[in-house]
Each structure stands twice: as structure tokens, then as C-alpha cells.
Motif scaffolding. Structure first.
Motif, PDB file in Angstrom:
ATOM      1  N   UNK A   1       0.691  -1.226  -0.042  1.00  0.00           N
ATOM      2  CA  UNK A   1      -0.024   0.103   0.157  1.00  0.00           C
ATOM      3  C   UNK A   1       0.793   1.365   0.141  1.00  0.00           C
ATOM      4  N   UNK A   2       2.053   1.153  -0.414  1.00  0.00           N
ATOM      5  CA  UNK A   2       3.013   2.210  -0.378  1.00  0.00           C
ATOM      6  C   UNK A   2       3.543   2.916   0.728  1.00  0.00           C
ATOM      7  N   UNK A   3       4.695   3.628   0.330  1.00  0.00           N
ATOM      8  CA  UNK A   3       5.176   4.373   1.512  1.00  0.00           C
ATOM      9  C   UNK A   3       4.211   5.755   1.851  1.00  0.00           C
ATOM     10  N   UNK A   4       4.312   5.894   3.163  1.00  0.00           N
ATOM     11  CA  UNK A   4       3.602   7.206   3.385  1.00  0.00           C
ATOM     12  C   UNK A   4       4.401   8.506   3.587  1.00  0.00           C
ATOM     13  N   UNK A   5       5.727   8.283   3.802  1.00  0.00           N
ATOM     14  CA  UNK A   5       6.768   9.266   3.715  1.00  0.00           C
ATOM     15  C   UNK A   5       7.947   8.788   2.988  1.00  0.00           C
ATOM     16  N   UNK A   6       8.933   9.682   2.673  1.00  0.00           N
ATOM     17  CA  UNK A   6      10.323   9.403   2.113  1.00  0.00           C
ATOM     18  C   UNK A   6      10.904   8.275   2.874  1.00  0.00           C
ATOM     19  N   UNK A   7      10.976   7.258   2.260  1.00  0.00           N
ATOM     20  CA  UNK A   7      11.883   6.119   2.924  1.00  0.00           C
ATOM     21  C   UNK A   7      13.180   6.267   3.040  1.00  0.00           C
ATOM     22  N   UNK A   8      13.783   5.738   3.770  1.00  0.00           N
ATOM     23  CA  UNK A   8      15.441   5.621   4.164  1.00  0.00           C
ATOM     24  C   UNK A   8      15.731   4.814   3.075  1.00  0.00           C
ATOM     25  N   UNK A   9      16.519   5.561   2.062  1.00  0.00           N
ATOM     26  CA  UNK A   9      17.070   4.751   1.126  1.00  0.00           C
ATOM     27  C   UNK A   9      18.145   3.761   1.259  1.00  0.00           C
ATOM     28  N   UNK A  10      18.970   4.063   2.208  1.00  0.00           N
ATOM     29  CA  UNK A  10      19.820   3.128   2.837  1.00  0.00           C
ATOM     30  C   UNK A  10      19.385   1.708   3.126  1.00  0.00           C
ATOM     31  N   UNK A  11      18.064   1.816   3.524  1.00  0.00           N
ATOM     32  CA  UNK A  11      17.643   0.482   3.939  1.00  0.00           C
ATOM     33  C   UNK A  11      16.892  -0.403   2.962  1.00  0.00           C
ATOM     34  N   UNK A  12      17.080   0.292   1.880  1.00  0.00           N
ATOM     35  CA  UNK A  12      16.099  -0.451   0.537  1.00  0.00           C
ATOM     36  C   UNK A  12      17.058  -1.343  -0.180  1.00  0.00           C
ATOM     37  N   UNK A  13      16.457  -2.203  -0.986  1.00  0.00           N
ATOM     38  CA  UNK A  13      17.272  -2.896  -1.858  1.00  0.00           C
ATOM     39  C   UNK A  13      17.296  -2.357  -3.247  1.00  0.00           C
ATOM     40  N   UNK A  14      18.525  -2.639  -3.655  1.00  0.00           N
ATOM     41  CA  UNK A  14      18.858  -2.249  -5.138  1.00  0.00           C
ATOM     42  C   UNK A  14      18.179  -3.066  -5.807  1.00  0.00           C
ATOM     43  N   UNK A  15      17.130  -2.561  -6.916  1.00  0.00           N
ATOM     44  CA  UNK A  15      16.645  -3.329  -7.894  1.00  0.00           C
ATOM     45  C   UNK A  15      17.471  -3.405  -9.228  1.00  0.00           C
ATOM     46  N   UNK A  16      17.868  -2.133  -9.395  1.00  0.00           N
ATOM     47  CA  UNK A  16      18.497  -1.913 -11.064  1.00  0.00           C
ATOM     48  C   UNK A  16      19.287  -0.818 -10.613  1.00  0.00           C
ATOM     49  N   UNK A  17      20.352  -0.821 -11.243  1.00  0.00           N
ATOM     50  CA  UNK A  17      21.256   0.392 -11.267  1.00  0.00           C
ATOM     51  C   UNK A  17      21.635   0.652 -13.039  1.00  0.00           C
ATOM     52  N   UNK A  18      21.759   2.011 -13.373  1.00  0.00           N
ATOM     53  CA  UNK A  18      21.998   2.245 -14.911  1.00  0.00           C
ATOM     54  C   UNK A  18      22.113   3.577 -14.989  1.00  0.00           C
TER      55      UNK A  18
END
Length: 761
Positions: A605-622
Motif C-alpha cells: 500500500x505504498x510508503x506514506x513518507x520518504x523512505x530511508x534509501x539506505x535500508x532499501x534493496x537495489x533493484x536496478x542501476x543504470x
């Protein structure tokens, strides 16, 4: 069940049991036993159809065998009882039960054509290619599904779909034993079912191409599906989602304002006029004739706006004549339920059953009670709770948002893992204002449906080929404990075979910046290969659409591309007949401007506020490029709510669905000293802009409104980064800037310097 156990025991006496590896079939059969040895299909093998009515199925199986092996098997109604494939009717079996034995022969038995068609799909999935023959394990299978209503819906009314896409979808359903293809044929945007009585519904695209199907095309699709044991359920969405009807034929389906002599914007067809019902009956009768193999007709019933109809003159008159007292008092739901009942009577008169979307409340309104023999597809679970529908005696079908709603315009396609973990008693919504629902197991839930809305044709198979097998597995083997790892291993094998049968061509390119993004910045060489023998032909274009391959050229060497292009490739046999379906790839030339990192996945149901990017998984880089006119047109070509053109920034990445976060970084060139006003705008998310690691702009609302921030900078080059996520349904980020000397805002990307990046793996 007892008689099938006896069948298996008898066969085990003929073929000695073996401790072979587990079966690699989707859906996994209900009962199976491997036996010692293998069976070889070779050039001497024949397919014996015990009845003339089974010859089409025998020829279909022969064509699939020929596609992947080159073997040309003879089809006959009689032959030697050795090393052959036998298709036989057996009246002792129930609907959708089939029996398969691979021993001295391959024998498939079922009580009807569709059961035998499912058996042939199982045979295909057992194939292993070995030089000039096909090898199968010796195995005995008794099989049937837990749920009858296994369905996939395609929305043909929002975006045009070539017939080839629909046919490949049918093949996909046959391959994985999905019983129904539900075609959503009409909506506000298009009415794709041709009606000679209403020729103005036959609309054309801007390029002059048709946006409706011919009767001949639809009948051909019905036969194509019937041959594979699939029935097509037609849907004309009424009374809502019907702008094409009430706006083009207001004298029949709508109401005319006597003051302006213009159609009244009813947003529904005129349920308070007898002419409307007479016209609807023509539509229903035509649907029943064309889609004769379907036991059902779907006539919509969802998202019905009832306010405007109450204010037209016909409303009072019709409600009085039909004793709709509650409607006369102001509750038009009674008229809506009256409409459902009249439509249901029309459907029943054709010998078919009615299906509608969850849209009415309770059991009806006023004196109009909704009959219990109408099947209700429950999707939102807000108009009518599934528990209430079951308690009130209705049969239902589960098409919950998560995991079975796919919405192309929302980039919404719940992950395969969610589908495999789902239970048929559960409804999950993407919107956090709606609670999840779980009801008790019951006999009234007929099955489940994938509903694919607002999708472009080129996304249909890439999305469905990973999710249809999951739906099939869960509907076929509901009582079996799910094992995701085992399923994934089986899927790897069946998916590889699917490619050989239906998508034999592979399109690959050298020197891409990113293989998944299919982007490049100079020149690429494109290589076409095929998993089966044949001649490859191809065409290049700048717009989506399946071209006329009669103008295609032979592929002999790698194709050089120096501008964005769509390559369409098709395999042909020696007689010039198509093998499988066309493969398409869109290679996009960009001016690299950002290093990007996609992060996630987001909660359902989505993030309700800006998440902590350092705690997220990398899905793709480019590497992402600057926005171009062509790219913006293609983005908006997939959407109803168009993105803002000025300042739009690339935040879409092929093959990544559902909500995610993105970090973009690069180099910014400030042209002169001064104060800069930045405006961030997102539709359904938040964004932050950092310059030299300092936060200079931070969005804080979800209102699709620009948010302004001012900072002072000296002339020079600066590093920057953008953090962005979208919360639920609309992916849009635009950034513009202005100085005191400028009269209007200009795109942020005018300040962004190009990058000289290396390709990403």
C-alpha cells in the motif's frame, strides 16, 4: 475418485514404477506416477483421433510437435496400437477430468474436447528434445482442477490490441490450462464489438486504422480458442463506461437536452427509456451468436454514476410505469438493479448465464432483487462485501487487486510471489484506506481471475506469462500446500518450452548501456536468433504496432541502429507460414544525464513518507537520459492521466512494476551567480533535490501541485542528486527552475550536463 485409483493401479501393472524426478508440469497434476523407461516420438509416430471431432486437436498437437522438432506426424482415425498418440473420449470422466498414460503408447482420455485439450497441454510440457526425436518419461496421470472458473481478462477498449496478441494470449491460457478468456470489449474510449445497426461506433485511429474488430476476426478468435479448449467470455460494459453509446446515439442510448438539442452527459446509458433496452437486447443477441462457445455473457455493472439520470424527463415517467417507487423518491439504485434484472433476462433467453462486476449493493434496491443465478466478480470488495454476497446466495469469482489486478496505466502488476502466497478467500487492496479481507472457505467461490486493465498490447505477454502459471497452479491445486521454490523450478522449464513453441525468436543487442533498459548512446548491433529452424524476417519502425510482415526483409547479418527504433522479427517456415508470434524490442537512444538507482520494493500500500534509501534493496542501476519529445509521447501514449510535459524527468524503467523509489545523480551547471527558484511537482509521491549534498528542495504534499524553493548559488558546476518515490498509482516527477531575469520556468534538465558513463551489466 475410487475409479481413477483403479485406473492407476491397472496401469502400474503394465508399466513398472520408477523413482524418477518430480514432474515438471504447471499446474502440477493431482495424481501421477512415473514408470521405468521413456517414450520416443519419432517420424513413424501417428496421432490417432478416435473421433472426427478430435481431428482439429490432433492436428494442433502435430503442429506444435513439428514447430519444435521438425517431425511431421500423420493424423488418422485408426492405426497400429504401438508408439502412437491416442486421443479418446471416455464418458466415465466428469467435466475437465482427463487421464494420461505414457507407456507403449501415449493415451489421453477425457469426456469432452476441452478435457483432451488440457491433456495435450500436459503432453507438451513433458517433452524433451533429443536430436531427431522427442523423448517423454513414462508416466501415468489422473488430473482435474479444484476450481472451474479460471479466467484472464484483457481490456481491449482502452488501447488497441492486434489479433496476434489475443491469439498468443489464448495459446498461453491453453498451455497452462486456463479455461476462460474474458474480453472487455467496450468502455468510454472504444466500442470494439461491431454492430451494423450502430455504425458510428466503428471508430478509426488518427492514422486511419480500425479501432474495432470485424465479426470475422471475432469468430476466428472464438474458433482459435475452441480448438485449444478455451472459451471466450464477451463483455459489453453497461450501464456505465458507455460514453461511446450515449454520446453517439443519444436518441437510442441517451437523452437529448430539448434546449440545446445536444446529448445530456449521463455517464450511463439511459436506463429509463425502452429504446435503450431494445438496443441492448440486439447487442446481447449478437454477442451470444458470435461467442457461441461461452457459457457466460458479461454485461458490466461496475462504477455506475446515477446522479445525472435522475434529472432527465424520462426518469420520472419510466419509474412510474414500472412501479419503481424508491427510484421515484430519489434512490436511482432501484433503477440500476431493475436494469441488471432486465439484462439478465435477455442473457438467459440466449441460453447463457450472466456475469457482472461487483457493483450493486446488498441484494438489490427497492422492489428489484438481484437474482442469485448471476455470478459476481468481486474486485474492489467495497460495493458489496464478498462475505455478504456468499451469505446472500450468490456465486462469486475472486479478482482482488492484489495479486490479480494488472493495470498498465498504473504500472501495477503485483509480484509473482504475492500470487503464489494468495488464498482464494482473501482480498487485498493497493489503497491504504481499505482493509484487507478474508472470508471463510465456501462452495460459492467459483474461482479466480486475472483482470488486466488499461494495458498496451506489447505489455500483455511479458506480464501474463509470469502470472498466468501462478493463477493456474493456485486454482488447480488449491488443497495442495504451496511450494514456491518447486514452482519456480517447474516454471523455468515450462517457460523455456513456451519460448520454443510461441516466441522462438530472441532479439539481443551489443553495446547497450543497460540490457534491461535497452538504451544506448551511439550505435548498436542487433542480433536475431531462433530456437527452432526457419527463416527470420524483420522490420524496423519508430512507433508501436505489429507491421505487415509481407514487407519484412530477410535477416542475414547483425542490424546496425543509430537512432531509437522498434524491431519486429518473425520466424517463417519453408512455405512462408509464420512460426510462433512476432518478437518486438524497443531500443532507445538517450543522452546519458543521470546515474540512477531503483530501490524497493515498496510495501503493497505504498510508503506514506520518504523512505530511508539506505535500508532499501537495489533493484536496478543504470544510466538515464534527458527527456525528449519522442520519449514523452511514448510515456503519455500509455497513460490516461498525462504527465506534465515541462520539466518531466525519466523515472520509468522497463520491466519494473509497482511502486518503487529512485535516486538520480549527475552534474549541474549554474550559468551565473544569483538566486534560483526550484519547483518540484509529483502526482502521487515525494521528491527531494540535493546540490553538493545539501538539501535545497523537499516536497511534502501528494496533491499534484508545484512546490517552490529558493537557493543562492555561484556560477560553476555542482554535483546533484534527486530522491523520489511514488506512493501508489501515478509515477510523475517534474522539476523546473527560474532566476530573477527569467519570465517563465524552464526545465531543470537545461542545467544538467551529459555524462560519459560506462555500460551497466
Amino acid at each position: 475418485m475410487k475409479r481413477y485409483t483403479i485406473f492407476l493401479l491397472l496401469l502400474l501393472l503394465q508399466c513398472k514404477p520408477s523413482l524418477s524426478p518430480d514432474v515438471k508440469i504447471i499446474p502440477k497434476p493431482r495424481q501421477y506416477e512415473f514408470n521405468q523407461g521413456t517414450f520416443e516420438i519419432n517420424g513413424k509416430t501417428e496421432i490417432i483421433a478416435s473421433s472426427d471431432s478430435l481431428k482439429p486437436l490432433a492436428h494442433l498437437l502435430a503442429r506444435q510437435i513439428h514447430k519444435i522438432s521438425g517431425l511431421k506426424l500423420n493424423v488418422t482415425t485408426a492405426g497400429q496400437d504401438e508408439n502412437n498418440i491416442l486421443l479418446e473420449f471416455n464418458d466415465s470422466f466428469k467435466e475437465e477430468e482427463y487421464y494420461l498414460d505414457v507407456c507403449e503408447n501415449i493415451k489421453i482420455e477425457a469426456s469432452n474436447y476441452s478435457g483432451l485439450a488440457m491433456g495435450t497441454a500436459t503432453i507438451l510440457q513433458l517433452f524433451t528434445l533429443s536430436k531427431d526425436k522427442i523423448v517423454l518419461p513414462r508416466v501415468s496421470v489422473y488430473d482435474k482442477p479444484d476450481y472451474d472458473y479460471r479466467s484472464v481478462m484483457l481490456d481491449l477498449a482502452r488501447f488497441w490490441h492486434p489479433v496476434e496478441t489475443i491469439k498468443e494470449t489464448i495459446d498461453l491460457l491453453w498451455f497452462y490450462k486456463i479455461k476462460y478468456l474474458h474480453l472487455h470489449l467496450s468502455d468510454n474510449r472504444r466500442f470494439t464489438f461491431p454492430m451494423d445497426d450502430f455504425p458510428d461506433l466503428k471508430t478509426l485511429n488518427k492514422d486511419g486504422s480500425r479501432e474495432y474488430y470485424t465479426i470475422e476476426e471475432l469468430k476466428d478468435l472464438v474458433e482459435y480458442a475452441r480448438l485449444r479448449g478455451v472459451a471466450i467470455i464477451p463483455e459489453i460494459d453497461l450501464p456505465g463506461h458507455s460514453t461511446q453509446l450515449w454520446s453517439k446515439y443519444p436518441d437510442v442510448f441517451g437523452s437529448i437536452d430539448p434546449k440545446t438539442n445536444q446529448p445530456v452527459s449521463l455517464y450511463v446509458i439511459n436506463m429509463a427509456k425502452e429504446e435503450t433496452y431494445q438496443a441492448c437486447e440486439k447487442i446481447i443477441n449478437s454477442l451470444a451468436e458470435v461467442f457461441y462457445t461461452s457459457p457466460y455473457i458479461h454485461f458490466g455493472g461496475d462504477e455506475v454514476y446515477l446522479e445525472a439520470i435522475k434529472h432527465i424527463p424520462e426518469y420520472q415517467t419510466y419509474c412510474k410505469e414500472n412501479n419503481l417507487d424508491v427510484a421515484l423518491a430519489g434512490d436511482a439504485n432501484e433503477l440500476f438493479c431493475h436494469f441488471i434484472n432486465r439484462m439478465h433476462t435477455m442473457v438467459k433467453s440466449t441460453g447463457k448465464q450472466s456475469v457482472i462486476w461487483e457493483g450493486f449493493h446488498g441484494t438489490g434496491a427497492g422492489k428489484e432483487s438481484i437474482p442469485r443465478d448471476i455470478t459476481v466478480i468481486v474486485w474492489n470488495a467495497t460495493y458489496n462485501h464478498p462475505d455478504s454476497l456468499v451469505a446472500n446466495g450468490y456465486n462469486i469469482v475472486n479478482s482482488t487487486w492484489v495479486p490479480w489486478y494488472m493495470v498498465g496505466a498504473m504500472n501495477f502488476a503485483p509480484a509473482v510471489e504475492k500470487g503464489y502466497q494468495w488464498d482464494i478467500t482473501q482480498w487485498h487492496h493497493w489503497d491504504d484506506q481499505f482493509d484487507d479481507i478474508e472470508i471463510a472457505p465456501n462452495q460459492s467461490t467459483l474461482g479466480g481471475q486475472i483482470s488486466f486493465w488499461e494495458q498496451n498490447y506489447y505489455k500483455v505477454i511479458p506480464v501474463l506469462r509470469e502470472r498466468v502459471p501462478v493463477l493456474s497452479e493456485r486454482m488447480w491445486n488449491y488443497t495442495t500446500e504451496p511450494d514456491l521454490e518447486d514452482f519456480q523450478q517447474r516454471f523455468a522449464q515450462t517457460n523455456d518450452l513456451y519460448n520454443k513453441l510461441f516466441r522462438p525468436i530472441s532479439i539481443e543487442a551489443e553495446e547497450l548501456l543497460h540490457n534491461d533498459d535497452m538504451t544506448f548512446d551511439d550505435i548498436i548491433k542487433v542480433k536475431l536468433t531462433s530456437s527452432t529452424s526457419g527463416k527470420i524476417k524483420y522490420m524496423t519502425s519508430t512507433d508501436w504496432g505489429i507491421p505487415d510482415m509481407k514487407e519484412a526483409v530477410d535477416y542475414d547479418e547483425r542490424i546496425s541502429i543509430d537512432e531509437s527504433a522498434i524491431i519486429t522479427a518473425q520466424l517463417f517456415d519453408a512455405d512462408g507460414k509464420k512460426i510462433g508470434f512476432p518478437e518486438q524490442r524497443y531500443f532507445r537512444k538517450i543522452e546519458p544525464a543521470y546515474d540512477y538507482t531503483v530501490l524497493g520494493p515498496a510495501p503493497t500500500k505504498g510508503w506514506k513518507e520518504m523512505p530511508d534509501f539506505t535500508k532499501l534493496n537495489v533493484m536496478r542501476e543504470g544510466l538515464a537520459g534527458k527527456m525528449t519529445t519522442d520519449r514523452l509521447e511514448k510515456i503519455n501514449g500509455e497513460l490516461f492521466a498525462k504527465v506534465k510535459s515541462k520539466g518531466h524527468i525519466e523515472t520509468r524503467f522497463p520491466g519494473i512494476y509497482n511502486q518503487y523509489a529512485v535516486e538520480l545523480s549527475g552534474i549541474l551547471k549554474i550559468p551565473k551567480d544569483g538566486t534560483y527558484e526550484w519547483q518540484l511537482q509529483t502526482w502521487d509521491g515525494l521528491a527531494e533535490l540535493y546540490i553538493d549534498d545539501k538539501l535545497v528542495a523537499q516536497g511534502n504534499n501528494f496533491k499534484n501541485e508545484p512546490e517552490s524553493f529558493s537557493t543562492s548559488h555561484s556560477q560553476g558546476e555542482y554535483s546533484f542528486s534527486i530522491k523520489y518515490y511514488y506512493r501508489q498509482i501515478q509515477n510523475q516527477l517534474s522539476i523546473v527552475y527560474k532566476t530573477a531575469e527569467m519570465q517563465d520556468f524552464e526545465p531543470f534538465e537545461g542545467l544538467v550536463l551529459p555524462l560519459n558513463g560506462e555500460p551497466y551489466e
